[in-house]
Design an enzyme around this catalytic site. Structure first.
Site, PDB file in Angstrom:
ATOM      1  N   ASN A 208       0.850  -1.193   0.000  1.00 26.63           N
ATOM      2  CA  ASN A 208       0.000   0.000   0.000  1.00 26.63           C
ATOM      3  C   ASN A 208       0.887   1.245   0.000  1.00 26.63           C
ATOM      4  OD1 ASN A 208       0.507   0.848   2.839  1.00 26.63           O
ATOM      5  ND2 ASN A 208      -0.406  -1.151   3.265  1.00 26.63           N
ATOM      6  N   ASP A 276      -4.630  -6.029   5.117  1.00 22.83           N
ATOM      7  CA  ASP A 276      -5.681  -6.833   5.750  1.00 22.83           C
ATOM      8  C   ASP A 276      -5.615  -8.286   5.297  1.00 22.83           C
ATOM      9  OD1 ASP A 276      -6.843  -4.862   7.320  1.00 22.83           O
ATOM     10  OD2 ASP A 276      -7.846  -3.995   5.567  1.00 22.83           O
ATOM     11  N   PRO A 303      -3.548 -11.413  10.641  1.00 20.56           N
ATOM     12  CA  PRO A 303      -3.886 -11.149  12.038  1.00 20.56           C
ATOM     13  C   PRO A 303      -4.042  -9.647  12.250  1.00 20.56           C
ATOM     14  CG  PRO A 303      -1.559 -11.716  11.813  1.00 20.56           C
ATOM     15  CD  PRO A 303      -2.188 -11.950  10.472  1.00 20.56           C
ATOM     16  N   ASP A 304      -4.982  -9.269  13.100  1.00 21.39           N
ATOM     17  CA  ASP A 304      -5.137  -7.851  13.436  1.00 21.39           C
ATOM     18  C   ASP A 304      -4.262  -7.582  14.664  1.00 21.39           C
ATOM     19  OD1 ASP A 304      -5.980  -5.353  14.457  1.00 21.39           O
ATOM     20  OD2 ASP A 304      -7.795  -5.525  13.246  1.00 21.39           O
ATOM     21  N   PHE A 323      -4.546   3.708  14.674  1.00 24.18           N
ATOM     22  CA  PHE A 323      -4.784   4.717  13.644  1.00 24.18           C
ATOM     23  C   PHE A 323      -5.947   4.244  12.785  1.00 24.18           C
ATOM     24  CE2 PHE A 323      -1.442   8.052  13.297  1.00 24.18           C
ATOM     25  CZ  PHE A 323      -0.762   7.735  14.464  1.00 24.18           C
ATOM     26  N   LYS A 341     -11.909  -2.753  18.109  1.00 27.53           N
ATOM     27  CA  LYS A 341     -10.539  -3.225  18.357  1.00 27.53           C
ATOM     28  C   LYS A 341     -10.192  -3.238  19.839  1.00 27.53           C
ATOM     29  CE  LYS A 341      -8.898  -2.372  13.824  1.00 27.53           C
ATOM     30  NZ  LYS A 341      -7.867  -2.960  12.998  1.00 27.53           N
TER      31      LYS A 341
END
Ligand code: C5P
Length: 397
Positions: A208, A276, A303-304, A323, A341
């Site tokens: 990205n 993601d 994984p987050d 963020f 989250k």
């Protein structure tokens, strides 16, 4: 400013030693007191006379100098400093440090000390990349040694790559970060930054547009307030902050592992633009064009990392900041994200292309916390970082 700070500067034997003469000047300009130690090999590259003249101090070179042992033993010499700087740190000197050798004055000082140590490595690219050197670096990092550089570039030996010693001002910035006396002194702050690269095959990846600029500014701002910063970064465009522990990763999975290894921390800030999804079953060979049609990529969820840390039952940092880069309904999406989250604050920004924020030098953020939403005016990423670092210091004071 380094007024009144005492720095023991160990100059190793490498061509980059000439830059250490300038380093001495720069440190003294800022008020530091520099006591130089030259290794035997160091004396082949710079003379004790020039080092003494620039530092205004006696130069220590020999372990068995009996007068000095009487006046100031090596133990005292190593401990009376606020910081030991090794510049240039050669592969040989780092190997000695990692193994605990004490067979000359420099290595003995380094073994006898309880003072923090900052090293500025300089060596040939292949020596830097050698498995033995990399093992020694990992050991030294585990021991709490902080690194500045090396940088990529042309080398005196005619090769190109990592191994060039940081420039004197880069080392000064690292010294200032390490010696910063501020409200975050003694606090450990973990930051993720930059994009992640998710491989498709050995030569292609999904990425990205994150430059890592905001994360880097934050690292600098927090270090300037005295924090011990651990900076986990994906492949960013901008150089990482000076004087902090830098852990470089490529993928989201590696970033999670690096974050887990870096915990516990007092504060954790997740500024990375983590992909993601990753490509499921990435090919270990380069994909080829084929008459049978186009390749199909299937994805797996990454994984987050933020959610994982924010929801830790044991060892959760006292302040977890996420963020939210959004292109629409910024406030509503970010508020929902904070809940989902489980983090304490969300720093939300609009990354629509017309804002020029992603990859640019400015940011316009809103801080979403228990207290509600606070909009900050558009300002440089450095100023956002300074303001946020100040807030963090107030929050965990
Ligand atoms: O869900 P989204 O990617 O928009 O959330 C952004 C926040 O979550 C950022 O703080 C980012 O660093 C973090 N994040 C993460 N791991 C992921 C995805 C996002 O830590 N896999």
């Amino acid at each position: 400013m380094l007024r009144g700070k005492r720095i023991l500067l160990i100059i190793g034997g490498g061509i980059a030693a000439f830059k250490s003469l300038d380093l001495i000047r720069r440190l003294r300009e800022r008020g530091a007191d520099v006591t130089p130690v030259l290794t035997k090999a160091g004396t082949e590259f710079v003379t004790p006379l020039s080092v003494a003249a620039l530092s205004g101090s006696k130069v220590y070179t020999d372990l068995f100098d009996l007068t000095d042992e009487a006046e100031m033993g090596h133990i005292q010499l190593s401990r009376s400093a606020d910081l030991i700087v090794v510049a240039p740190a050669t592969a040989d000197l780092m190997a000695k440090m990692a193994q605990g050798f004490a067979n000359d004055l420099a290595s003995t000082l380094l073994l006898a000390t309880d003072t923090p140590v900052l090293v500025a490595p300089a060596m040939n690219v292949r020596m830097w990349q050698h498995a033995a050197t990399q093992r020694n670096i990992a050991t030294l990092k585990d021991d709490g040694v902080v690194f500045v550089g090396p940088n990529d570039g042309d080398m005196a030996c005619g090769e190109f790559g990592p191994g060039r010693m940081s420039e004197p001002l880069g080392i000064v910035a690292a010294v200032e970060a390490k010696l910063a006396d501020g409200p975050l002194k003694g606090k450990r702050v973990l930051i993720t930054s930059g994009p992640t690269h998710e491989p498709i095959d050995p030569v292609r990846y999904i990425a990205n547009r994150s430059s890592g600029a905001q994360g880097t500014s934050l690292g600098n701002a927090l270090a300037a307030l005295g924090a011990d910063v651990v900076f986990v970064t994906g492949p960013a465009d901008v150089a990482p902050p000076s004087g902090v522990e830098v852990i470089a990763v490529q993928t989201a999975q590696q970033m999670l592992e690096a974050v887990q290894a870096a915990l516990p921390s007092d504060v954790a800030i997740f500024a990375a633009a983590v992909a993601d999804w990753r490509v499921e079953g990435a090919s270990d060979r380069k994909l080829k064009k084929s008459k049978d049609g186009l390749p199909t990529l299937s994805f797996a969820e990454n994984p987050d990392i933020l959610a994982h840390v924010a929801q830790l039952k044991k060892g959760r940092p006292s302040l977890v900041v996420g963020f939210a880069a959004e292109t629409n309904d910024v406030e509503a999406n970010a508020t929902a994200k904070r809940k989902r989250k489980g983090c304490d604050w969300i720093v939300a920004n609009d990354v629509s292309p017309e804002t020029g924020i992603m990859g640019g030098s400015e940011n316009a953020v809103s801080i979403i916390s228990d207290a509600g939403v606070e909009e900050w005016p558009r300002m440089s990423k450095d100023n956002v970082a300074r303001k946020l670092a100040q807030r963090i210091a107030e929050a965990i004071a």
